[in-house]
Design a protein around this motif. Structure first.
Motif, short mmCIF file in Angstrom:
data_model
loop_
_atom_site.label_atom_id
_atom_site.label_comp_id
_atom_site.label_asym_id
_atom_site.label_seq_id
_atom_site.Cartn_x
_atom_site.Cartn_y
_atom_site.Cartn_z
N TRP A 17 0.99 -0.90 -0.33
CA TRP A 17 -0.19 0.24 0.23
C TRP A 17 0.73 1.34 -0.40
O TRP A 17 0.42 2.13 -0.89
CB TRP A 17 -0.91 -0.05 1.23
N ILE A 18 1.72 1.59 0.81
CA ILE A 18 2.92 2.18 0.71
C ILE A 18 3.05 2.65 -0.83
O ILE A 18 3.11 3.72 -0.87
CB ILE A 18 4.16 2.51 1.93
N ILE A 19 3.76 2.08 -1.41
CA ILE A 19 4.11 1.85 -2.66
C ILE A 19 3.16 2.00 -3.95
O ILE A 19 3.28 3.19 -4.83
CB ILE A 19 4.69 -0.06 -3.13
N ILE A 20 2.10 1.83 -3.92
CA ILE A 20 1.24 2.06 -4.57
C ILE A 20 0.59 3.79 -4.08
O ILE A 20 0.16 4.78 -4.81
CB ILE A 20 -0.59 1.05 -4.22
N ILE A 21 0.25 4.33 -2.82
CA ILE A 21 0.09 5.54 -2.54
C ILE A 21 1.38 6.27 -3.01
O ILE A 21 1.38 7.58 -3.43
CB ILE A 21 0.55 5.47 -1.35
N GLN A 22 2.57 5.66 -3.06
CA GLN A 22 3.88 6.95 -3.41
C GLN A 22 3.54 7.02 -4.70
O GLN A 22 3.87 8.00 -5.70
CB GLN A 22 4.94 6.01 -2.80
N LEU A 71 10.30 1.55 -13.58
CA LEU A 71 9.58 0.42 -13.05
C LEU A 71 9.52 -0.40 -11.68
O LEU A 71 9.12 -1.08 -12.09
CB LEU A 71 9.85 -0.70 -14.37
N THR A 72 10.76 0.20 -11.08
CA THR A 72 10.89 -1.03 -10.08
C THR A 72 9.52 -0.56 -8.94
O THR A 72 9.57 -1.31 -8.75
CB THR A 72 12.14 0.33 -9.25
N PRO A 73 9.05 0.66 -8.91
CA PRO A 73 7.55 -0.06 -7.79
C PRO A 73 7.14 -1.65 -8.46
O PRO A 73 6.35 -2.07 -7.41
CB PRO A 73 7.05 1.12 -8.09
N LEU A 74 6.71 -1.36 -9.93
CA LEU A 74 5.33 -2.28 -10.53
C LEU A 74 6.64 -3.03 -10.07
O LEU A 74 5.75 -4.88 -9.93
CB LEU A 74 5.09 -2.52 -11.80
N ILE A 75 7.65 -3.68 -9.90
CA ILE A 75 9.14 -4.87 -10.24
C ILE A 75 8.64 -5.80 -8.32
O ILE A 75 7.99 -6.33 -7.75
CB ILE A 75 10.26 -4.76 -10.76
#
Length: 97
Positions: A17-22, A71-75
């Motif tokens: 969730w932190i990654i999605i919010i960022q 693409l780092t957050p996706l990975i």
């Protein structure tokens, strides 16, 4: 053992969730919906950066430069989802039997 696995799953869910919010916040900043001149937005942004950058840095070193596309957050999310599925399928079945 199942309690430890539950805690790990909750931590992985919070990190995702932190990654999605960022990611959403970065889009809003990029499209000038939100401004980093606002102190509240800037503090949220720097807090999220401090949380996610240690996770992103090793993956960014492995990925090639893609001209502004990160693409780092996706990975990282794919790795988190993989770990969650491994824990649910294999670790819980080993604990129960």
């Amino acid at each position: 053992m199942a309690a430890i696995l539950d805690v790990i799953l909750v931590i992985l869910r919070i990190v995702s969730w932190i990654i999605i919010i960022q990611a959403i916040l970065s889009w809003l900043v990029a499209f000038n919906v939100l401004s980093l001149q606002n102190p509240a937005i800037r503090s949220i942004w720097t807090g999220l950066e401090r949380l996610t950058e240690p996770v992103y840095r090793p993956i960014r070193n492995l990925l090639p430069q893609m001209q502004g596309l990160d693409l780092t957050p996706l990975i990282v999310l794919l790795i988190i989802f993989f770990l969650q599925s491994v824990i649910v399928r294999y670790a819980y079945s080993a604990v129960l039997f």
